[in-house]
Design an enzyme around this catalytic site. Structure first.
Site, PDB file in Angstrom:
ATOM      1  N   ASP A   2       0.839  -1.201   0.000  1.00 55.42           N
ATOM      2  CA  ASP A   2       0.000   0.000   0.000  1.00 55.42           C
ATOM      3  C   ASP A   2       0.874   1.250   0.000  1.00 55.42           C
ATOM      4  OD1 ASP A   2      -2.334   1.431  -0.039  1.00 55.42           O
ATOM      5  OD2 ASP A   2      -2.811   1.124   2.079  1.00 55.42           O
ATOM      6  N   GLY A   5       0.061   5.455  -4.482  1.00 55.78           N
ATOM      7  CA  GLY A   5      -0.532   6.738  -4.877  1.00 55.78           C
ATOM      8  C   GLY A   5       0.061   7.890  -4.070  1.00 55.78           C
ATOM      9  N   TRP A   7       2.931   7.988  -2.552  1.00 51.92           N
ATOM     10  CA  TRP A   7       4.347   8.149  -2.926  1.00 51.92           C
ATOM     11  C   TRP A   7       4.441   9.061  -4.152  1.00 51.92           C
ATOM     12  CZ3 TRP A   7       7.213   7.114  -7.309  1.00 51.92           C
ATOM     13  CH2 TRP A   7       8.604   7.063  -7.162  1.00 51.92           C
ATOM     14  N   ARG A  15      -0.602   9.138 -10.082  1.00 50.78           N
ATOM     15  CA  ARG A  15      -0.629   7.920  -9.258  1.00 50.78           C
ATOM     16  C   ARG A  15       0.026   6.733  -9.974  1.00 50.78           C
ATOM     17  NH1 ARG A  15      -3.991   7.337  -5.054  1.00 50.78           N
ATOM     18  NH2 ARG A  15      -4.228   5.138  -5.588  1.00 50.78           N
ATOM     19  N   HIS A  19       2.563   3.260  -9.098  1.00 48.16           N
ATOM     20  CA  HIS A  19       2.337   1.838  -9.399  1.00 48.16           C
ATOM     21  C   HIS A  19       3.517   1.252 -10.174  1.00 48.16           C
ATOM     22  CE1 HIS A  19      -1.552   2.177  -7.694  1.00 48.16           C
ATOM     23  NE2 HIS A  19      -2.129   2.824  -8.700  1.00 48.16           N
ATOM     24  N   SER A  47      -7.263  -5.842  -4.816  1.00 49.63           N
ATOM     25  CA  SER A  47      -8.341  -6.442  -4.026  1.00 49.63           C
ATOM     26  C   SER A  47      -9.649  -6.398  -4.814  1.00 49.63           C
ATOM     27  CB  SER A  47      -8.516  -5.696  -2.704  1.00 49.63           C
ATOM     28  OG  SER A  47      -9.193  -4.490  -2.917  1.00 49.63           O
ATOM     29  N   SER A  48     -10.618  -7.191  -4.354  1.00 48.43           N
ATOM     30  CA  SER A  48     -11.923  -7.176  -5.040  1.00 48.43           C
ATOM     31  C   SER A  48     -12.566  -5.791  -4.932  1.00 48.43           C
ATOM     32  CB  SER A  48     -12.837  -8.271  -4.491  1.00 48.43           C
ATOM     33  OG  SER A  48     -12.480  -8.664  -3.195  1.00 48.43           O
ATOM     34  N   LEU A 113      11.081 -20.817  -4.568  1.00 45.53           N
ATOM     35  CA  LEU A 113      10.177 -19.855  -3.914  1.00 45.53           C
ATOM     36  C   LEU A 113       8.825 -19.965  -4.596  1.00 45.53           C
ATOM     37  CD1 LEU A 113       9.722 -17.116  -2.179  1.00 45.53           C
ATOM     38  CD2 LEU A 113      10.196 -15.958  -4.320  1.00 45.53           C
ATOM     39  N   ARG A 173      -4.851  -2.288   9.147  1.00 44.82           N
ATOM     40  CA  ARG A 173      -5.963  -3.221   8.971  1.00 44.82           C
ATOM     41  C   ARG A 173      -5.592  -4.287   7.956  1.00 44.82           C
ATOM     42  NH1 ARG A 173      -8.273   1.878   7.441  1.00 44.82           N
ATOM     43  NH2 ARG A 173      -7.898   2.244   5.222  1.00 44.82           N
ATOM     44  N   GLU A 186       1.789 -13.386  12.623  1.00 48.85           N
ATOM     45  CA  GLU A 186       2.258 -12.157  13.273  1.00 48.85           C
ATOM     46  C   GLU A 186       2.015 -10.983  12.321  1.00 48.85           C
ATOM     47  OE1 GLU A 186       3.285 -11.943  16.357  1.00 48.85           O
ATOM     48  OE2 GLU A 186       3.200 -14.122  16.647  1.00 48.85           O
TER      49      GLU A 186
HETATM   50  C1  IPE Z   1      -1.392   0.201  -3.463  1.00 49.29           C
HETATM   51  O1  IPE Z   1      -1.190   1.564  -3.500  1.00 49.29           O
HETATM   52  C2  IPE Z   1      -1.441  -0.427  -4.835  1.00 49.29           C
HETATM   53  C3  IPE Z   1      -2.736  -1.023  -5.253  1.00 49.29           C
HETATM   54  C4  IPE Z   1      -3.811  -1.183  -4.531  1.00 49.29           C
HETATM   55  C5  IPE Z   1      -2.808  -1.486  -6.633  1.00 49.29           C
HETATM   56  P1  IPE Z   1      -2.405   2.562  -3.509  1.00 49.29           P
HETATM   57  O2  IPE Z   1      -2.803   2.802  -4.924  1.00 49.29           O
HETATM   58  O3  IPE Z   1      -3.499   2.063  -2.628  1.00 49.29           O
HETATM   59  O4  IPE Z   1      -1.741   3.872  -2.909  1.00 49.29           O
HETATM   60  P2  IPE Z   1      -2.365   4.926  -1.874  1.00 49.29           P
HETATM   61  O5  IPE Z   1      -2.938   4.158  -0.720  1.00 49.29           O
HETATM   62  O6  IPE Z   1      -3.400   5.704  -2.621  1.00 49.29           O
HETATM   63  O7  IPE Z   1      -1.192   5.759  -1.480  1.00 49.29           O
HETATM   64 MG    MG Z   2      -4.096   2.430  -0.684  1.00 55.51          MG
END
Ligand code: IPE
Ligand code: MG
Length: 236
Positions: A2, A5, A7, A15, A19, A47-48, A113, A173, A186
């Protein structure tokens, strides 16, 4: 993974630049994990719920996924890495599905791996598809089933339960990741954004893991009397 975006935003970039950089970090982390002797690395890529993002971002992510598969699979194979995709494949287009199938087939006998990419994955989806497939195969289990009955139908039936969960980007979360499999994992949360995650950040996560005492419901005293030589379990 996560924080892509944010970054990019910090650098006044779109954004999608985050990626792109995120894919480079995946490459680095696969390498790091091999060097560390990690046998299973599972990455939550999409994610879905991520379909709710603007359509341009969703299609960019699908394109990136496709390009990464095309460009990296032979290198993964050369490095004895088995690639598996978990998640609901019904929304992927035919070209992407074909690429995923080919990559899984090519690498299926590799053992160094196991790299699992969770794409269009959700923990609740996983449990429901497992229950439904189990009942289809064994209708008699509708009256009663055990963990061992369900386990073979879960998406990650081929892997041990995860030892360590790492979430980058500051949120604390699970966000519908491997809900069943994380029962005794963990959990480690870091503010580091995924595009900034590096070997130093990974080592901090591992050091934190090494300081945890994994009791699996038992007491500290029991663990020490059962394993007098190691004061803690779960270091392997
Ligand atoms: C995670 O980074 C990458 C994907 C879910 C594909 P985000 O895109 O969620 O980045 P933020 O949370 O907006 O910074
Ligand atoms: Mg995010």
């Amino acid at each position: 993974m996560d924080g892509n975006g944010r970054w990019a935003k910090k650098r006044f970039l779109p954004r999608i630049a985050g990626h792109k950089r995120g894919v480079e970090i995946v490459r680095d982390m696969v390498k790091e994990c091999i060097e560390l002797g990690v046998e299973y690395l599972t990455l939550f890529a999409f994610s879905s719920e991520n379909w709710r993002r603007p359509p341009e971002e969703v299609s960019f992510l699908m394109g990136l996924f496709m390009a990464a598969l095309k460009n990296e699979v032979s290198k993964l194979h050369q490095n004895d890495i088995r690639l598996i995709m978990i998640g609901d494949r019904s929304r992927f287009d035919a070209a992407l599905l074909a690429e995923i199938d080919a990559a899984e087939k090519l690498t299926e006998a590799n053992t160094r791996l196991t790299l699992t990419i969770a794409a269009n994955y959700g923990g609740r989806w996983d449990m429901l598809q497992a229950v439904n497939r189990m009942l289809q195969a064994h209708p008699e289990l509708a009256a009663h089933c055990d963990e061992q009955d369900l386990a073979p139908y879960l998406a990650m039936h081929y892997a041990p339960e995860p030892d360590l969960f790492i979430r980058t980007g500051g949120e604390q979360r699970i966000s519908n990741f491997l809900l069943w499999q994380l029962a005794y994992t963990e959990l480690y949360f870091t503010d580091t954004l995924w595009p900034d995650f590096d070997s130093k950040a990974l080592n901090l996560a591992i050091q934190s893991f090494q300081q945890r005492e994994r009791r699996f419901g038992r007491t500290s005293e029991q663990l020490i009397s059962e394993h007098p030589k190691n004061e803690k379990l779960g270091h392997a």
